[in-house]
Design a protein around this motif. Structure first.
Motif, mmCIF file in Angstrom:
data_model
loop_
_atom_site.group_PDB
_atom_site.id
_atom_site.type_symbol
_atom_site.label_atom_id
_atom_site.label_comp_id
_atom_site.label_asym_id
_atom_site.label_seq_id
_atom_site.Cartn_x
_atom_site.Cartn_y
_atom_site.Cartn_z
ATOM 1 N N UNK A 188 -1.029 15.580 39.122
ATOM 2 C CA UNK A 188 -0.780 15.765 37.690
ATOM 3 C C UNK A 188 0.697 15.682 37.349
ATOM 4 N N UNK A 189 1.536 16.292 38.170
ATOM 5 C CA UNK A 189 2.989 16.214 37.948
ATOM 6 C C UNK A 189 3.449 14.755 38.044
ATOM 7 N N UNK A 190 2.940 14.040 39.033
ATOM 8 C CA UNK A 190 3.291 12.613 39.167
ATOM 9 C C UNK A 190 2.843 11.823 37.943
ATOM 10 N N UNK A 191 1.619 12.075 37.494
ATOM 11 C CA UNK A 191 1.114 11.363 36.314
ATOM 12 C C UNK A 191 1.976 11.639 35.091
ATOM 13 N N UNK A 200 7.310 5.718 31.616
ATOM 14 C CA UNK A 200 6.784 4.547 30.911
ATOM 15 C C UNK A 200 7.211 4.572 29.449
ATOM 16 N N UNK A 201 7.007 5.722 28.813
ATOM 17 C CA UNK A 201 7.366 5.855 27.392
ATOM 18 C C UNK A 201 8.867 5.711 27.176
ATOM 19 N N UNK A 202 9.655 6.322 28.041
ATOM 20 C CA UNK A 202 11.115 6.251 27.889
ATOM 21 C C UNK A 202 11.618 4.818 28.015
ATOM 22 N N UNK A 203 11.130 4.092 29.018
ATOM 23 C CA UNK A 203 11.592 2.711 29.198
ATOM 24 C C UNK A 203 11.066 1.797 28.094
ATOM 25 N N UNK A 204 9.845 2.022 27.671
ATOM 26 C CA UNK A 204 9.311 1.225 26.555
ATOM 27 C C UNK A 204 10.115 1.496 25.285
ATOM 28 N N UNK A 205 10.448 2.759 25.026
ATOM 29 C CA UNK A 205 11.232 3.115 23.844
ATOM 30 C C UNK A 205 12.627 2.495 23.918
ATOM 31 N N UNK A 246 3.627 2.329 34.597
ATOM 32 C CA UNK A 246 2.198 2.456 34.266
ATOM 33 C C UNK A 246 1.282 2.040 35.421
ATOM 34 N N UNK A 247 1.745 1.123 36.267
ATOM 35 C CA UNK A 247 0.947 0.767 37.441
ATOM 36 C C UNK A 247 0.793 1.980 38.353
ATOM 37 N N UNK A 248 1.874 2.732 38.542
ATOM 38 C CA UNK A 248 1.792 3.969 39.326
ATOM 39 C C UNK A 248 0.819 4.938 38.659
ATOM 40 N N UNK A 249 0.894 5.069 37.340
ATOM 41 C CA UNK A 249 -0.006 5.984 36.619
ATOM 42 C C UNK A 249 -1.464 5.624 36.899
ATOM 43 N N UNK A 250 -1.798 4.363 36.800
ATOM 44 C CA UNK A 250 -3.181 3.930 37.012
ATOM 45 C C UNK A 250 -3.617 4.211 38.448
ATOM 46 N N UNK A 270 4.211 8.779 33.349
ATOM 47 C CA UNK A 270 3.851 8.478 31.957
ATOM 48 C C UNK A 270 5.067 8.652 31.056
ATOM 49 N N UNK A 271 5.844 9.707 31.300
ATOM 50 C CA UNK A 271 7.077 9.917 30.528
ATOM 51 C C UNK A 271 8.056 8.780 30.789
#
Length: 141
Positions: A10-13, A20-25, A54-58, A17-18
């Motif tokens: 969960x911590x990794x996810x 992913x959002x930071x780099x996308x932003x 996101x690949x890591x998230x999946x 995920x954070x």
């Protein structure tokens, strides 16, 4: 799966995920040159994190051991790249490290991922092993 393994996953996810959002932003705000402060190779890597994170998230969400390996590789590279890119700022102002957003949380998260990588891989590998069918007793002549 044990609760400690679930918590670590969960911590990794959450962390990836954070990320992913930071780099996308960053890319939404600054376009392809959002990381112009860094050397060209690091700029390419930071942009690639929009795909890698996101690949890591999946993979981690699916409890794949390969996801944990990828998480470790991504974080080792990400922490190294951030330290290289941020070193001039840190050298000029050592207090810059203690900002709540930036190098310190990335480094701490990277250390967490690397420290839990082997135990998580081991836990996921043993969890995913198919059960071996019982052997029939050997016939005695």
């Amino acid at each position: 799966m044990r609760w400690r393994v679930r918590c670590a996953l969960g911590v990794c996810l959450i962390g990836f995920a954070e990320g992913t959002c930071a780099h996308a932003w960053d890319l939404v705000r600054g376009g392809i040159h959002a990381y112009a402060f860094a050397p060209a190779a690091l700029q390419v890597f930071f942009v690639a994190l929009v795909v890698l994170d996101p690949l890591v998230v999946v993979l981690v969400a699916r409890a794949r051991p390969a996801g944990i390996t990828l998480a470790g590789a991504v974080m080792a590279a990400d922490v190294t790249a951030n330290w290289i890119a941020d070193w001039p700022l840190l050298r000029d102002d050592p207090g810059w490290l203690w900002r709540p957003v930036g190098l310190l949380p990335i480094t701490l998260f990277g250390l967490f991922v690397l420290a839990t990588m082997q135990p998580l891989r081991r836990a996921l590998t043993t969890t995913r092993q198919p059960a071996t069918p019982p052997r029939a007793p050997a016939a005695h002549p």
